[in-house]
Design an enzyme around this catalytic site. Structure first.
Site, PDB file in Angstrom:
ATOM      1  N   HIS A  84      -9.638   1.387   4.577  1.00  0.00           N
ATOM      2  CA  HIS A  84      -8.376   1.495   5.319  1.00  0.00           C
ATOM      3  C   HIS A  84      -8.586   2.421   6.519  1.00  0.00           C
ATOM      4  CE1 HIS A  84      -4.286   2.643   6.346  1.00  0.00           C
ATOM      5  NE2 HIS A  84      -3.917   1.516   5.763  1.00  0.00           N
TER       6      HIS A  84
ATOM      7  N   GLU B 164      -5.771  -4.803  10.424  1.00  0.00           N
ATOM      8  CA  GLU B 164      -4.739  -3.799  10.667  1.00  0.00           C
ATOM      9  C   GLU B 164      -5.045  -3.057  11.970  1.00  0.00           C
ATOM     10  OE1 GLU B 164      -2.664  -2.724   6.692  1.00  0.00           O
ATOM     11  OE2 GLU B 164      -4.303  -1.342   7.005  1.00  0.00           O
TER      12      GLU B 164
ATOM     13  N   ASN C 163       0.874  -1.169   0.000  1.00  0.00           N
ATOM     14  CA  ASN C 163       0.000   0.000   0.000  1.00  0.00           C
ATOM     15  C   ASN C 163       0.913   1.222   0.000  1.00  0.00           C
ATOM     16  OD1 ASN C 163      -1.767   2.070   0.547  1.00  0.00           O
ATOM     17  ND2 ASN C 163      -2.361   1.340   2.591  1.00  0.00           N
TER      18      ASN C 163
ATOM     19  N   GLY D 141       2.168   2.237  10.764  1.00  0.00           N
ATOM     20  CA  GLY D 141       3.139   3.320  10.614  1.00  0.00           C
ATOM     21  C   GLY D 141       3.827   3.712  11.912  1.00  0.00           C
TER      22      GLY D 141
ATOM     23  N   GLU E  67      -6.964   4.774   7.670  1.00  0.00           N
ATOM     24  CA  GLU E  67      -6.739   6.200   7.405  1.00  0.00           C
ATOM     25  C   GLU E  67      -7.971   6.817   6.749  1.00  0.00           C
ATOM     26  OE1 GLU E  67      -3.013   5.516   5.452  1.00  0.00           O
ATOM     27  OE2 GLU E  67      -2.180   4.961   7.398  1.00  0.00           O
TER      28      GLU E  67
ATOM     29  N   SER F  62       3.082  -2.103  10.333  1.00  0.00           N
ATOM     30  CA  SER F  62       4.521  -2.150  10.602  1.00  0.00           C
ATOM     31  C   SER F  62       5.182  -3.479  10.228  1.00  0.00           C
ATOM     32  CB  SER F  62       4.815  -1.790  12.060  1.00  0.00           C
ATOM     33  OG  SER F  62       4.414  -0.449  12.320  1.00  0.00           O
TER      34      SER F  62
ATOM     35  N   LYS G 174       0.197   4.232  -0.307  1.00  0.00           N
ATOM     36  CA  LYS G 174      -0.442   5.422   0.293  1.00  0.00           C
ATOM     37  C   LYS G 174      -0.183   6.652  -0.580  1.00  0.00           C
ATOM     38  CE  LYS G 174      -0.233   3.235   4.765  1.00  0.00           C
ATOM     39  NZ  LYS G 174      -0.231   3.359   6.205  1.00  0.00           N
TER      40      LYS G 174
HETATM   41  P1  PGA Z   1       2.618   0.283   7.617  1.00  0.00           P
HETATM   42  O1  PGA Z   1       1.168   0.495   6.931  1.00  0.00           O
HETATM   43  O2  PGA Z   1       3.170  -1.004   7.074  1.00  0.00           O
HETATM   44  O3  PGA Z   1       3.418   1.486   7.177  1.00  0.00           O
HETATM   45  O4  PGA Z   1       2.399   0.227   9.083  1.00  0.00           O
HETATM   46  C1  PGA Z   1       0.311  -0.591   6.703  1.00  0.00           C
HETATM   47  C2  PGA Z   1      -0.993  -0.113   6.135  1.00  0.00           C
HETATM   48  O5  PGA Z   1      -1.478   0.933   6.582  1.00  0.00           O
HETATM   49  O6  PGA Z   1      -1.574  -0.743   5.225  1.00  0.00           O
END
Ligand code: PGA
Length: 251
Positions: free
Chosen positions: A96, A168, A10, A174, A98, A214, A12
């Site tokens: 997601h 998640e 992803n 993140g 976010e 992460s 982003k």
């Molecule tokens: P990350 O993000 O691996 O940077 O923690 C995962 C995601 O949000 O899909």
């Protein structure tokens, strides 16, 4: 039951056009011949088409990070499932955290998008996960149950088999704070039970449940070794060839 793992990147809201193409070209080269799992990258929507063009005919699929549920019309700023299909997209990330938490997306909206994606033949990667305070207050499963029930409402047993669920935990995204393999496995087992309850055991055994939050080339092996973890949705570590390849190779 052996489920085929899916490692999806992803990206982003990162990378430039040039960097996206370079990353796709780099991955295409190093992943050639790897066929024991499914691999996908999800660039920003404006780069889906050039990235799909690079990856055409390769073993790496392309996904979008969001879509709107209507087919066409006066929806300024939105793109449709048909448009994604048109430019070579196979997957779409939906709900997601976010989008749920920054952009206020509800499970009802995710549900409309899930139906639209399935009707168009896109594979939805539907994200669910709890906030830190929800984990700390012991409500993780209730939160996820609501997200699963809402996001998949009205989805048939035949269609849910095609869906991917990404667990998640919001506190792990993140942050560098990855869930322990056991924490991930526990929630994945709980999600599989929810699918069994809403559908049946056979369907629950087929649905792929990815872990995200992460994941990197150092911690992936242990997490992906868990029997109910069917791949990873990777943010930060998917923005460069080597760490993403490291995750792929740890399968
Ligand atoms: P990350 O993000 O691996 O940077 O923690 C995962 C995601 O949000 O899909």
């Amino acid at each position: 039951m052996t489920r085929r793992l899916l490692i999806a990147g992803n990206w982003k809201m990162n990378l430039s056009l040039t960097a996206s193409i370079e990353l796709a070209e780099g991955l295409k080269k190093v992943a050639a011949g790897i066929n024991n799992l499914d691999i996908a990258v999800c660039p920003p929507s404006i780069y889906v088409q050039p990235v799909a063009a690079v990856l055409k005919g390769s073993n790496i699929g392309v996904g979008a990070q969001n879509v709107y549920f209507e087919q066409e019309g006066a929806f300024t700023g939105e793109i449709s499932v048909g448009m994604l299909k048109d430019v070579g997209c196979q997957y779409v990330i939906l709900g997601h955290s976010e989008r749920r938490h920054i952009l206020g997306e509800s499970s009802e909206l995710v549900n409309l998008k899930t139906h639209a994606a399935l009707a168009a033949g896109l594979i939805p990667i539907v994200c669910v996960g709890e906030l830190l305070k929800e984990r700390e207050t012991g409500t993780t499963e209730q939160v996820i149950q609501r997200q699963i029930d809402g996001s998949f409402s009205g989805v048939s047993a035949e269609d849910i088999r095609k869906c991917v669920i990404a667990y998640e935990p919001v506190w792990a995204i993140g942050t560098g704070k990855v869930a322990t393999p056991d924490q991930a496995e526990d929630v994945h087992v709980a999600i599989r039970k929810m699918i069994e309850k809403n559908y049946n055991k056979e369907v629950a055994e087929i649905v792929r449940i990815q872990y995200g939050g992460s994941v990197n080339d150092k911690n992936a092996k242990e997490i992906l070794a868990k029997p109910n973890v069917d791949g990873a949705l990777v943010g930060g570590a998917s923005l460069k060839v080597d760490p993403f390849l490291g995750i792929i190779k740890s399968v």
